[in-house]
Design a protein around this motif. Sequence first.
Motif, PDB file in Angstrom:
ATOM      1  N   ARG A  71      40.405 -27.709  25.301  1.00 51.57           N
ATOM      2  CA  ARG A  71      39.468 -27.726  25.746  1.00 51.57           C
ATOM      3  C   ARG A  71      39.035 -28.725  26.662  1.00 51.57           C
ATOM      4  N   HIS A  72      39.686 -29.745  25.481  1.00 51.25           N
ATOM      5  CA  HIS A  72      39.449 -31.186  25.003  1.00 51.25           C
ATOM      6  C   HIS A  72      40.138 -31.655  26.801  1.00 51.25           C
ATOM      7  N   PHE A  73      41.392 -31.709  27.006  1.00 53.49           N
ATOM      8  CA  PHE A  73      41.617 -31.599  28.183  1.00 53.49           C
ATOM      9  C   PHE A  73      41.131 -31.100  29.393  1.00 53.49           C
ATOM     10  N   LEU A  74      40.714 -29.889  29.299  1.00 57.69           N
ATOM     11  CA  LEU A  74      39.853 -29.071  30.467  1.00 57.69           C
ATOM     12  C   LEU A  74      39.089 -29.939  30.849  1.00 57.69           C
ATOM     13  N   TRP A  75      37.733 -30.099  29.660  1.00 50.98           N
ATOM     14  CA  TRP A  75      36.667 -30.758  29.973  1.00 50.98           C
ATOM     15  C   TRP A  75      37.000 -31.931  30.894  1.00 50.98           C
ATOM     16  N   ALA A  76      37.950 -32.818  30.329  1.00 55.72           N
ATOM     17  CA  ALA A  76      37.790 -34.481  30.828  1.00 55.72           C
ATOM     18  C   ALA A  76      38.615 -34.258  31.862  1.00 55.72           C
ATOM     19  N   ASP A  77      39.639 -33.310  32.832  1.00 52.37           N
ATOM     20  CA  ASP A  77      40.342 -33.091  33.773  1.00 52.37           C
ATOM     21  C   ASP A  77      38.611 -33.032  35.106  1.00 52.37           C
ATOM     22  N   ALA A  78      37.915 -31.649  34.090  1.00 51.24           N
ATOM     23  CA  ALA A  78      36.936 -31.374  35.471  1.00 51.24           C
ATOM     24  C   ALA A  78      35.902 -33.075  35.746  1.00 51.24           C
ATOM     25  N   ARG A  79      35.807 -33.814  34.515  1.00 56.01           N
ATOM     26  CA  ARG A  79      34.903 -34.865  34.481  1.00 56.01           C
ATOM     27  C   ARG A  79      35.620 -35.870  35.770  1.00 56.01           C
ATOM     28  N   ALA A  80      36.673 -35.956  35.701  1.00 54.18           N
ATOM     29  CA  ALA A  80      37.273 -36.623  37.044  1.00 54.18           C
ATOM     30  C   ALA A  80      37.512 -36.569  38.196  1.00 54.18           C
ATOM     31  N   LYS A  81      37.718 -34.919  38.134  1.00 58.97           N
ATOM     32  CA  LYS A  81      37.859 -34.685  39.549  1.00 58.97           C
ATOM     33  C   LYS A  81      36.400 -34.658  40.783  1.00 58.97           C
ATOM     34  N   VAL A  82      35.450 -34.795  39.389  1.00 61.42           N
ATOM     35  CA  VAL A  82      34.162 -34.790  39.486  1.00 61.42           C
ATOM     36  C   VAL A  82      33.901 -36.292  40.600  1.00 61.42           C
ATOM     37  N   THR A  83      34.166 -37.442  39.720  1.00 62.39           N
ATOM     38  CA  THR A  83      34.084 -38.050  40.282  1.00 62.39           C
ATOM     39  C   THR A  83      35.309 -38.956  41.720  1.00 62.39           C
ATOM     40  N   SER A  84      36.419 -38.102  41.400  1.00 61.43           N
ATOM     41  CA  SER A  84      36.915 -38.692  42.554  1.00 61.43           C
ATOM     42  C   SER A  84      37.208 -37.289  43.632  1.00 61.43           C
ATOM     43  N   GLY A  85      36.096 -36.674  43.551  1.00 63.82           N
ATOM     44  CA  GLY A  85      35.901 -35.238  44.712  1.00 63.82           C
ATOM     45  C   GLY A  85      35.354 -36.276  46.096  1.00 63.82           C
ATOM     46  N   THR A  86      34.317 -36.968  45.666  1.00 61.03           N
ATOM     47  CA  THR A  86      33.794 -37.347  46.760  1.00 61.03           C
ATOM     48  C   THR A  86      34.397 -39.279  46.751  1.00 61.03           C
ATOM     49  N   ARG A  87      34.917 -39.685  46.440  1.00 62.41           N
ATOM     50  CA  ARG A  87      34.723 -41.186  46.388  1.00 62.41           C
ATOM     51  C   ARG A  87      35.538 -41.808  47.541  1.00 62.41           C
ATOM     52  N   GLU A  88      36.436 -40.885  48.876  1.00 61.04           N
ATOM     53  CA  GLU A  88      36.131 -41.406  49.875  1.00 61.04           C
ATOM     54  C   GLU A  88      35.412 -41.214  51.061  1.00 61.04           C
ATOM     55  N   THR A  89      34.523 -40.632  50.272  1.00 64.42           N
ATOM     56  CA  THR A  89      32.913 -40.809  51.619  1.00 64.42           C
ATOM     57  C   THR A  89      32.516 -41.745  51.049  1.00 64.42           C
ATOM     58  N   LEU A  90      31.131 -42.373  52.052  1.00 59.20           N
ATOM     59  CA  LEU A  90      30.264 -43.507  52.089  1.00 59.20           C
ATOM     60  C   LEU A  90      29.209 -43.056  50.898  1.00 59.20           C
ATOM     61  N   LEU A  91      29.024 -42.025  51.244  1.00 60.61           N
ATOM     62  CA  LEU A  91      28.040 -41.684  50.111  1.00 60.61           C
ATOM     63  C   LEU A  91      27.783 -40.545  49.079  1.00 60.61           C
ATOM     64  N   GLY A  92      29.431 -40.830  48.653  1.00 59.26           N
ATOM     65  CA  GLY A  92      30.357 -40.308  47.574  1.00 59.26           C
ATOM     66  C   GLY A  92      29.591 -39.167  47.077  1.00 59.26           C
ATOM     67  N   ALA A  94      26.386 -37.792  46.622  1.00 56.12           N
ATOM     68  CA  ALA A  94      25.479 -38.238  47.375  1.00 56.12           C
ATOM     69  C   ALA A  94      25.373 -36.517  47.883  1.00 56.12           C
ATOM     70  N   TRP A  95      27.320 -35.952  48.198  1.00 62.07           N
ATOM     71  CA  TRP A  95      26.686 -35.348  48.922  1.00 62.07           C
ATOM     72  C   TRP A  95      26.798 -33.512  48.457  1.00 62.07           C
ATOM     73  N   LEU A  96      27.003 -33.487  47.180  1.00 66.12           N
ATOM     74  CA  LEU A  96      26.746 -32.901  46.513  1.00 66.12           C
ATOM     75  C   LEU A  96      25.390 -31.655  46.602  1.00 66.12           C
ATOM     76  N   VAL A  97      24.763 -33.026  47.277  1.00 66.94           N
ATOM     77  CA  VAL A  97      23.157 -32.130  46.938  1.00 66.94           C
ATOM     78  C   VAL A  97      22.781 -32.183  48.192  1.00 66.94           C
ATOM     79  N   LEU A  98      23.226 -33.512  49.226  1.00 73.62           N
ATOM     80  CA  LEU A  98      22.886 -32.871  50.537  1.00 73.62           C
ATOM     81  C   LEU A  98      23.375 -31.871  51.767  1.00 73.62           C
TER      82      LEU A  98
END
Length: 313
Positions: free
Chosen positions: A62-83, A85-89
């Motif tokens: 469970r700890h690995f799954l949670w850490a993996d999910a957090r890492a993918k949240v930050t990396s999912g929009t890293r290549e965009t200018l607004l980062g 913010a696109w989750l809301v936009l």
Amino acid sequence: MTAASKAPTTGQTEGKASPADLYAMLFQGPETKIEVISAGRLTRVGARPPLGEYVSQLWGRRHFLWADARAKVTSGTRETLLGTAWLVLKPVLDGLTYFLIFGLLLKSSRGIENFLGYLIVGVFLFAFTTRCVTGGARSITAGRNLIRAFAFPRAALPISVILREMLNMVPVLGAMVAILLVLPPTEAITWRVLLVPGVLALQVVFCTGLALLLARAAAKVPDLNQLISFAMRLWLYGSAVFFSYERFIDHPTVLSLMEANPMFMVLDMVRDCLLYGETPAGSMWLALSAWAFGTVIVGFLVFWQGEESYGRL
């Protein structure tokens, strides 16, 4: 015999171990332990473990799954200018599009009090279900390299998608409430807002079961991923996201099907709590709970039954 003639003999003696040295190496060396393992204790690589052990393995990660999910949240929009913010936009832009088409052009807002808030709740929450379903269905094929390289319970892949979307949804929910408080007609928040997390928790449980079901189906039939987007669009129109279900009062069969739709229940209950200050009926809680826990139990068992097949991708 001279010293020169003795040298080769001495060299040969030093290069060979004496019988005493060999005995010491064999019988007086460090202790070694030999464990005899019976064939009954060996398990086949990739074999499906018993259900209880399978759940225990998932819980242990469970700890690995949670850490993996957090890492993918930050990396999912890293290549965009607004980062991030696109989750809301993105849901905001989707809501604006639906408002222009259905609210202004098609006039589907008739008979709906606070159509803008009605639409925002529908678009934001249905988008969460869409991401969970599509991401969960693709999780096995997307994790093909992990499956071939490591031994772990494969249910971790679709569950990781759900955790990632939950983290993505946190700022989206904040933006949704802020919009409802700022844009006219503004709504007075009552104590019933405390019921919204309970509804959302049931939505997460339901989406988890659906992701597990579709993950196995899509792993077996990859073409299903192409059909899911069309099915989600049809489900969107059948969940009263941007029109009132009251227009089907004269069509009892259609109305009954819509009211039995779990996503319609989610949207209707959240709208009652946030927009209209009403407490959702107990029958709605029971029906949504039955959908949520029934789907996750069936989905988990179906996925577990196919555990051995995922390693052959």
